[in-house]
Design a protein around this motif. Structure first.
Motif, mmCIF file in Angstrom:
data_model
loop_
_atom_site.group_PDB
_atom_site.id
_atom_site.type_symbol
_atom_site.label_atom_id
_atom_site.label_comp_id
_atom_site.label_asym_id
_atom_site.label_seq_id
_atom_site.Cartn_x
_atom_site.Cartn_y
_atom_site.Cartn_z
ATOM 1 N N UNK A 216 -2.718 8.742 4.723
ATOM 2 C CA UNK A 216 -2.272 8.072 5.616
ATOM 3 C C UNK A 216 -3.140 6.879 6.257
ATOM 4 N N UNK A 217 -4.370 6.694 5.214
ATOM 5 C CA UNK A 217 -5.261 5.490 5.430
ATOM 6 C C UNK A 217 -4.437 4.215 5.155
ATOM 7 N N UNK A 218 -4.714 3.173 5.904
ATOM 8 C CA UNK A 218 -4.031 1.627 5.492
ATOM 9 C C UNK A 218 -4.953 0.987 4.785
ATOM 10 N N UNK A 219 -4.428 0.178 3.676
ATOM 11 C CA UNK A 219 -5.295 -0.845 3.023
ATOM 12 C C UNK A 219 -4.937 -2.258 3.004
ATOM 13 N N UNK A 220 -5.636 -2.982 2.443
ATOM 14 C CA UNK A 220 -5.369 -4.534 2.819
ATOM 15 C C UNK A 220 -4.039 -4.835 1.867
ATOM 16 N N UNK A 221 -3.973 -4.503 0.651
ATOM 17 C CA UNK A 221 -2.850 -4.866 -0.052
ATOM 18 C C UNK A 221 -2.147 -3.866 -0.965
ATOM 19 N N UNK A 222 -0.943 -4.173 -1.538
ATOM 20 C CA UNK A 222 -0.197 -2.992 -2.396
ATOM 21 C C UNK A 222 -1.021 -2.670 -3.486
ATOM 22 N N UNK A 223 -1.833 -3.334 -4.215
ATOM 23 C CA UNK A 223 -2.621 -2.954 -5.409
ATOM 24 C C UNK A 223 -3.911 -2.061 -4.887
ATOM 25 N N UNK A 225 -3.896 0.011 -2.326
ATOM 26 C CA UNK A 225 -3.166 1.057 -2.001
ATOM 27 C C UNK A 225 -2.754 1.956 -3.432
ATOM 28 N N UNK A 226 -2.318 1.256 -4.317
ATOM 29 C CA UNK A 226 -1.852 1.851 -5.542
ATOM 30 C C UNK A 226 -3.023 2.536 -6.348
ATOM 31 N N UNK A 227 -4.089 1.664 -6.327
ATOM 32 C CA UNK A 227 -5.163 2.338 -7.080
ATOM 33 C C UNK A 227 -5.884 3.543 -6.207
ATOM 34 N N UNK A 228 -5.891 3.563 -4.968
ATOM 35 C CA UNK A 228 -6.172 4.365 -4.160
ATOM 36 C C UNK A 228 -5.691 5.874 -4.461
#
Length: 442
Positions: A216-223, A225-228
């Motif tokens: 449930x960490x928040x990321x700056x962009x969709x890419x 997030x997907x890599x994470x």
């Protein structure tokens, strides 16, 4: 259940169960249509008066019951349909007084009569209450199974994948199988899931907010997030997140049991020659938390040493000097825990703005080893733990007899103590329902 405190200024009440942060915070329970789209119209009615609150604000009603009517309902989170539960007891309490059904707890029992207060505990020790809870649980299970069957038979399902733009129609299993096969995101067998649309809405909202579905960490962009999620293997649901429990049928099967407890049960009979085989036993390490700060250790010696070195508090020494029995130790620990939680000095009762100020005061005034008169802390209300998962209470020595009568029924000061599986008829009123039930069972 919540610990009860009775302070003159009204600020000492602890209205919710406290828990050390070793476990994830529990989500709201899935009772009374928690997954139904009823707009929150259902309300909770007070057992004694006309006050009511929406289901979403149940804590306000529980606070009202405690402060206005001195009533505590045990294990509220395990009640499958709280509105119906309250409605039933509201009717019963119109017929008979509350003392006929509830265990009575008297606070400040050794103090002046005008400062004594009586509280009532409504719990499933009473067979009638237990039967009601089980009936509500069965009713809730029937509703969930009916909903699950509708979803399994539904052919009008239409939804876009959470991870790509593919659209699926016909039955939910096509989408769920696609997510598991193409995106390695497996949320379990479709037949084990209920309220699937709401589950997918939850996942879709998290992805739209660029939030990892597992940590449930928040990321700056969709890419990013997907890599994470790919690198951390976070393409899954966190099994410890209680928010998802409502979407799995296993969590509705047995009263008071989570999916982990149900899944861990093994009903297979072992061969006779293996019945006594304990070779695979692995004891779970128990940790204890310091009375004054968040310091945690797995051995009591380490915790005692920390409290002595850092806070100048020597519990073994106090136990020896005051000849404290087991029950007195329990009450002392719960008393100090509660004072520290409320930012009070346990010795002089001075109130502070934060815990750091309390600890500074204890150190400067050398109040750590100073105890108030026994009438302040040696009270029945301190049998109730301030923190439900307080490992320190489990490790207190009890080899000194403690004034018990052999089965844990009475404390050192003669105040009755009800064990988990023992109901002592001596504390039940002569004409009460509990008394009659006990007589019928003997």
């Amino acid at each position: 259940m919540a610990a009860i405190d009775s302070c003159d200024d009204g600020e000492g009440h602890i209205l919710e169960p406290l828990c050390f942060p070793e476990q994830p915070e529990a989500e709201a329970p899935y009772y009374a249509g928690a997954c139904r789209d009823d707009g929150g119209a259902e309300t909770l009615s007070c057992l004694f008066c006309s006050e009511s609150h929406p289901v979403a604000h149940k804590d306000q009603l529980l606070k009202h019951l405690l402060l206005s009517h001195k009533l505590v309902i045990a294990d509220v989170k395990l009640i499958a349909d709280l509105p119906k539960y309250l409605l039933y007891w509201k009717g019963r309490l119109l017929e008979q007084p509350v003392g006929d059904f509830c265990s009575e707890i008297k606070t400040n029992s050794t103090g002046p009569a005008e400062k004594q207060e009586r509280y009532f505990l409504l719990c499933d020790v009473l067979p009638e209450d237990r039967a009601l809870r089980e009936k509500l649980q069965r009713k809730r299970l029937e509703e969930v199974l009916e909903q699950q069957q509708k979803e399994r038979d539904d052919r009008s399902f239409r939804r876009v994948c959470v991870f790509c733009n593919d659209e699926f129609a016909g039955n939910r299993c096509h989408l769920l199988n696609h997510m598991a096969r193409e995106h390695a995101f497996n949320i379990g067998l479709p037949d084990n899931i209920v309220y699937c649309e709401q589950l997918l809405d939850t996942l879709q909202d998290k992805m739209a907010n660029l939030q990892c579905l597992y940590c449930e960490k928040t990321f700056k962009d969709k890419m990013t997030l997907k890599d994470h999620m790919r690198k951390k293997a976070h393409r899954r649901i966190n099994a410890s997140n209680r928010h998802y429990d409502r979407f799995y049928i296993i969590n509705y099967l047995e009263l008071g049991k989570t999916w982990e407890e149900v899944q861990s049960e093994d009903d297979r009979e072992l061969p006779d020659d293996k019945d006594d085989d304990w070779s695979d036993w692995r004891a779970c390490p128990m940790s204890a938390v310091c009375l004054f700060c968040d310091h945690r250790r797995h051995t009591m010696d380490d915790v005692y040493a920390h409290m002595k070195e850092v806070h100048d508090f020597d519990l073994p020494r106090l136990r020896a000097e005051l000849n404290l029995s087991f029950y007195q130790q329990v009450k002392l620990v719960n008393f100090i825990r509660r004072q520290i939680h409320q930012n009070r000095c346990h010795a002089c009762q001075d109130k502070f703005g934060c815990r750091a100020d309390v600890l500074r005061h204890l150190r400067q005034r050398r109040h750590a080893m100073t105890l108030p008169p026994p009438r302040t802390w040696n009270q029945p209300q301190y049998y109730f733990p301030t923190y439900e998962n307080d490992g320190l209470l489990c490790a207190l020595p009890d080899s000194d007899g403690d004034g018990e009568d052999g089965d844990g029924r009475a404390g050192e000061d003669g105040v009755p103590v009800i064990a988990e599986d023992v109901m002592d008829a001596r504390i039940v009123k002569e004409n009460s329902v509990l008394r009659n039930l006990l007589r019928n069972n003997t």
